[in-house]
Design a protein around this motif. Structure first.
Motif, mmCIF file in Angstrom:
data_model
loop_
_atom_site.group_PDB
_atom_site.id
_atom_site.type_symbol
_atom_site.label_atom_id
_atom_site.label_comp_id
_atom_site.label_asym_id
_atom_site.label_seq_id
_atom_site.Cartn_x
_atom_site.Cartn_y
_atom_site.Cartn_z
ATOM 1 N N UNK A 1 -83.162 18.959 -63.867
ATOM 2 C CA UNK A 1 -83.808 19.260 -64.958
ATOM 3 C C UNK A 1 -84.593 18.114 -65.678
ATOM 4 N N UNK A 2 -85.835 18.215 -65.732
ATOM 5 C CA UNK A 2 -86.617 16.936 -66.308
ATOM 6 C C UNK A 2 -86.644 17.523 -67.749
ATOM 7 N N UNK A 3 -86.326 16.432 -68.767
ATOM 8 C CA UNK A 3 -86.500 16.564 -70.276
ATOM 9 C C UNK A 3 -87.632 15.773 -70.751
ATOM 10 N N UNK A 4 -88.519 15.930 -71.351
ATOM 11 C CA UNK A 4 -89.872 15.278 -71.984
ATOM 12 C C UNK A 4 -89.713 15.319 -73.366
ATOM 13 N N UNK A 5 -89.302 14.084 -73.920
ATOM 14 C CA UNK A 5 -89.149 13.990 -75.439
ATOM 15 C C UNK A 5 -90.510 13.266 -75.862
ATOM 16 N N UNK A 6 -91.132 14.171 -76.825
ATOM 17 C CA UNK A 6 -92.265 13.602 -77.473
ATOM 18 C C UNK A 6 -91.814 13.049 -78.840
ATOM 19 N N UNK A 7 -92.930 12.073 -79.359
ATOM 20 C CA UNK A 7 -92.810 11.550 -80.698
ATOM 21 C C UNK A 7 -91.614 10.679 -80.678
ATOM 22 N N UNK A 8 -91.310 9.788 -79.731
ATOM 23 C CA UNK A 8 -90.153 9.205 -79.657
ATOM 24 C C UNK A 8 -90.138 7.803 -80.378
ATOM 25 N N UNK A 49 -88.755 18.435 -75.726
ATOM 26 C CA UNK A 49 -87.945 17.988 -76.873
ATOM 27 C C UNK A 49 -88.987 17.602 -77.682
ATOM 28 N N UNK A 50 -89.082 18.372 -78.811
ATOM 29 C CA UNK A 50 -90.008 17.927 -79.764
ATOM 30 C C UNK A 50 -89.586 17.743 -81.328
ATOM 31 N N UNK A 51 -90.320 16.777 -82.441
ATOM 32 C CA UNK A 51 -89.935 16.992 -83.718
ATOM 33 C C UNK A 51 -90.980 17.239 -84.615
ATOM 34 N N UNK A 52 -90.847 16.996 -85.776
ATOM 35 C CA UNK A 52 -91.582 17.666 -86.827
ATOM 36 C C UNK A 52 -92.929 17.839 -86.842
ATOM 37 N N UNK A 53 -93.597 16.838 -86.256
ATOM 38 C CA UNK A 53 -94.970 16.551 -86.427
ATOM 39 C C UNK A 53 -95.482 16.903 -84.988
ATOM 40 N N UNK A 54 -94.797 17.346 -84.135
ATOM 41 C CA UNK A 54 -95.431 17.749 -82.829
ATOM 42 C C UNK A 54 -96.025 19.189 -83.041
ATOM 43 N N UNK A 55 -97.337 19.121 -82.192
ATOM 44 C CA UNK A 55 -98.186 20.523 -82.337
ATOM 45 C C UNK A 55 -97.523 21.442 -81.503
ATOM 46 N N UNK A 56 -96.912 22.574 -81.945
ATOM 47 C CA UNK A 56 -96.562 23.716 -81.233
ATOM 48 C C UNK A 56 -97.425 24.908 -81.348
#
Ligand code: NAD
Length: 331
Positions: A1-8, A49-56
């Motif tokens: 399972x690949x987990x990509x974390x943005x805005x790290x 895996x996304x954080x608060x300022x990621x565009x979803x």
């Protein structure tokens, strides 16, 4: 399972790598924010895996779903930045971290109040310049002041506990009063009454269509002249141009912000080599009675650890088909 974390950032990587990975997981840390242009970095990843300022928003979710993503694991409590209806339509599961360290945010709120009241940034700069004069540094006792708390969930309640310790009188507004906050002596009352009676107003409610620009020209007008406004919740709770007018007229005495409506293109980046393009923020930064921190209230070791462990627990539970902290579109 690949987990990509943005805005790290470095601290995100350290907190996630310090924990056991979910079975069979591969971590891929991306520094860029998630946008329609960077979504390609998650191609083939089951989990984003996304954080608060990621565009979803829907176009980004469309792209993620089309390239194999099945779970959006938010590493935040707030979820105002994801289009939940689009996620549901695309069959994307969404999880969040409902609670990590309410104390971290509540304590940062206090830091802003004390720094504003006792003019700590001015005092710090002065003494470093060898200027030991106290002109303009007069503060006020917090004891016996009236504090209005808007939103008394986990963070609002932690804030209420600390302010009660300072000897403040507590006023509160929340559609669902919290018995713990009532037990501290807080008086729940309608918003208008809170605005007119409080000397310090602190925002701890979520951003929603109901709370968008909760602080605007009209509500500012109801606040006492010279009062203090603190927002460590979400930027769009505050109509910033209206706040600037209130600061210019002296009606608003102090402003402490950890969040800003247009923060997505600014916060978490080092832009010190470039001219600031946001004229509203630039104006705010000219006031001596304003302190802005760049969404750092969550940034304690304890909170980072809790964010990482709950996020990974959510991912493991989702993979195993067990209950996790799901976020669903309202019916
Ligand atoms: P919570 O869900 O425990 O509490 C939110 C409270 O707001 C609830 O009691 C709810 O009833 C109340 N509420 C809902 N609508 C309201 C309204 N219209 N007016 C007043 N109150 C209302 O959430 P929490 O963990 O206390 O977090 C509060 C907010 O803090 C989050 O939504 C998030 O935006 C913000 N936050 C900021 C940071 C940061 O780093 N600055 C970190 C975490 C959370």
């Amino acid at each position: 399972m690949r987990i990509v974390f943005f805005s790290t950032q470095t601290y995100d990587r350290e907190s996630f790598l310090g924990l056991d990975k979910p079975t069979g997981a591969e971590f891929v840390f991306q520094q860029p924010k998630l946008t329609v242009d960077t979504a390609v970095l998650a191609a083939g990843a089951e989990v984003v895996c996304a954080f608060i300022n990621d565009d979803l928003s829907a176009p980004v979710l469309d792209q993620l779903a089309a390239t194999g993503t099945r779970l959006i694991a938010l590493r935040s409590a707030g979820y105002n930045h994801i289009d939940l209806e689009a996620a549901q339509r695309l069959g994307l599961v969404v999880t969040r971290v409902p609670s990590y360290s309410p104390n971290a945010i509540a304590e940062h709120t206090i830091a802003l109040i004390l720094a504003l009241n006792r003019h700590l940034t001015r005092a710090y700069n002065r003494t470093r310049e060898g200027d030991f004069n106290l002109r303009g540094l007069t503060g006020f006792d917090l004891a016996n002041k009236t504090v209005g708390i808007i939103g008394t969930g986990q963070i609002g309640a932690a804030f209420a506990r600390i302010m009660a310790g300072f000897g403040c009188k507590l006023l509160a507004y929340d559609p669902y009063p919290n018995p713990e906050v009532t037990a501290l002596g807080a008086e729940y009352l309608p918003l208008d009454a809170l605005f007119s009676r409080a000397q310090i107003v602190s925002l701890h409610c979520p951003l929603s269509p109901n709370t968008f620009h909760l602080i605007n020209a009209e509500t500012l007008n109801r606040m006492q002249r010279g009062s203090m406004l603190i927002n460590t919740s979400r930027g769009a709770l505050v109509d910033t141009p209206a706040v600037i007018e209130a600061l210019k007229s002296g009606h608003l005495g102090y402003l402490g912000l950890d969040v800003y409506e247009e923060e997505a293109d600014l916060f978490f980046e080092d832009l010190s080599d470039f001219p600031l393009q946001d004229d509203v923020l630039a104006r705010l930064l000219t006031f001596p009675n304003v302190i802005i921190t760049a969404h750092q209230a969550f940034l304690t070791r304890e909170a980072l650890h809790a964010i990482a462990s709950t996020t990974l627990a959510n991912i493991s539970a989702w993979a195993a088909g067990s209950p996790c902290n799901l976020v669903k579109a309202e019916a």
